[in-house]
Design an enzyme around this catalytic site. Sequence first.
Site, PDB file in Angstrom:
ATOM      1  N   ASP A 165       6.222   2.577   1.387  1.00 17.63           N
ATOM      2  CA  ASP A 165       5.278   1.575   1.886  1.00 17.63           C
ATOM      3  C   ASP A 165       4.669   2.107   3.181  1.00 17.63           C
ATOM      4  OD1 ASP A 165       3.979  -0.633   2.971  1.00 17.63           O
ATOM      5  OD2 ASP A 165       5.525  -2.054   2.331  1.00 17.63           O
ATOM      6  N   HIS A 166       3.362   2.384   3.137  1.00 16.31           N
ATOM      7  CA  HIS A 166       2.702   2.999   4.291  1.00 16.31           C
ATOM      8  C   HIS A 166       2.587   2.032   5.476  1.00 16.31           C
ATOM      9  CE1 HIS A 166       0.869   6.450   5.982  1.00 16.31           C
ATOM     10  NE2 HIS A 166       0.367   6.937   4.854  1.00 16.31           N
ATOM     11  N   ARG A 167       2.922   0.762   5.269  1.00 15.64           N
ATOM     12  CA  ARG A 167       2.884  -0.185   6.381  1.00 15.64           C
ATOM     13  C   ARG A 167       4.067   0.004   7.328  1.00 15.64           C
ATOM     14  NH1 ARG A 167       2.725  -5.725   3.100  1.00 15.64           N
ATOM     15  NH2 ARG A 167       4.433  -4.578   2.097  1.00 15.64           N
ATOM     16  N   PRO A 193       0.857  -1.195   0.000  1.00 16.45           N
ATOM     17  CA  PRO A 193       0.000   0.000   0.000  1.00 16.45           C
ATOM     18  C   PRO A 193       0.890   1.240   0.000  1.00 16.45           C
ATOM     19  CG  PRO A 193       0.139  -0.931   2.213  1.00 16.45           C
ATOM     20  CD  PRO A 193       0.954  -1.818   1.329  1.00 16.45           C
TER      21      PRO A 193
END
Length: 491
Positions: free
Chosen positions: A461-463, A284
């Site tokens: 990566d927004h994680r 994401p």
Amino acid sequence: MSSELQVFRLPDLGEGLTEAELVNWLVAVGDQIKVDQPIAEVETAKSMVEVPSPYAGTVAELHGQTGETLDVGKPLISIAPVGAAPAEPKAPAATDDAVSTGVVTDAEASAAAETYRTEEKAGSGNVLIGYGTPGGATGGRTRPRKGSVAVVDAAPAAALEGSVAAPEARMEPAVAGTRIPGKLSAVISPLVRKMARDHGVSLDAINGSGASGLIMRRDVEAAISAPEAPVAPSAQAPAEAVAPAAASGDLDGRTGLAVSARTPVRGVRKAVAANMTKSRTEIPEATVWVDVDATALLDMRAELKKRSAHDTPGLLAFIARFVTAGLKKYPTLNTRFETGTDGSQEIVGFDGINLGFAAQTDRGLVVPSVRNAHQLSARELDAEIRRLTAVAREGKATPTELGSGTFTLNNYGVFGVDGSAAIINYPEVAMLGVGRIIDKPWVVNGELAVRKVTELTLAFDHRVCDGETAAGFLRYVADCIENPGGALADM
């Protein structure tokens, strides 16, 4: 026996690759060859490499045509030992093995290939990268060959399907000299994993029949054939109807236009497609960007070039130096996000930075990486970037050079564009893009001026982090570009 043919199988050329395209034979039937002599050029999804022979002798058979895609573990070449009489082809008896007769049937080849891949993935030590194989009739070169791989046949085909309790299969002396004992574990070869994935078979539900629970090809084949009903004839009919349309020049059913060409997706393009799809599917990603006044950086480099024109680092090397400093300050962007087989998740950090950079080649887009880039000066980074770019464009970069990055720097400005919604180079978690540097109106000390401006774009990566971390890193690199002297003084 001196008259036996020695069968050399296509090795795994690194990174668990399952196939390679045969680009060119470097020998012909009847040629006399030495140990470690290059016999073929093959192209993988990673690079173009020469494959050396682990045997000396006379070339008896070439198992493949130029342009053909070969599976790892399948026979590549058969060699008659030095001094042996030419082998007469004969049909093998039921108890004959493929190596002793020199005749390899399709079934035997598949079985032998599977056992080779199984042993290799279990750590047999038979893959020798950059070295000759011990033994043979002549001595091999001591000078290592970059990208070269030598693999020898591990065992006769007759012993391939032996039970777990059976003693270890007979090996050639050269194999015995390269085996690493005590490294057997329940692993799965790349081709077995691919077969399971292509047929939608869950490996978690399979009890391996191999040693230590190893999942073999036969186990996956049994799972594939397990469904209660075969494919209905009605489902097969459309495929048969479409088959004649496969030839170029026929009409395309959707557009009504004639098909002018069909280009197989393979090699680097196939690897890029798979990697980009996986990145978009699993990561994401979010993007932040900023315009940067690069005038001071260009002025500083111009001044350095006046003093020493021959070894002045390029702009990309300076930016790479700023990036490694920024990753030390924001190490979350130099990580990897992993999901375990049990569903657990973790962020893996690294003690060091391998800085990848996108390089366009005739074979497609590749990403070689500068290992331990955080330890290098701008001048050293420049030299390594130039070296890696050259070997990548020649198709000679090794799998390690192409697959070990922890963060990617992408200078797409060389193509004349300002920005890009970049796709992160999986399994990394971030990529910094640099656009073209152009003249733009810019406010300096309250007054309008013409400055050299570029755009930096960070996909992340927004994680693994939130926007604050991503913006902090991007702003740090931007400040270094706008004040390069002060930044370098603090590094």
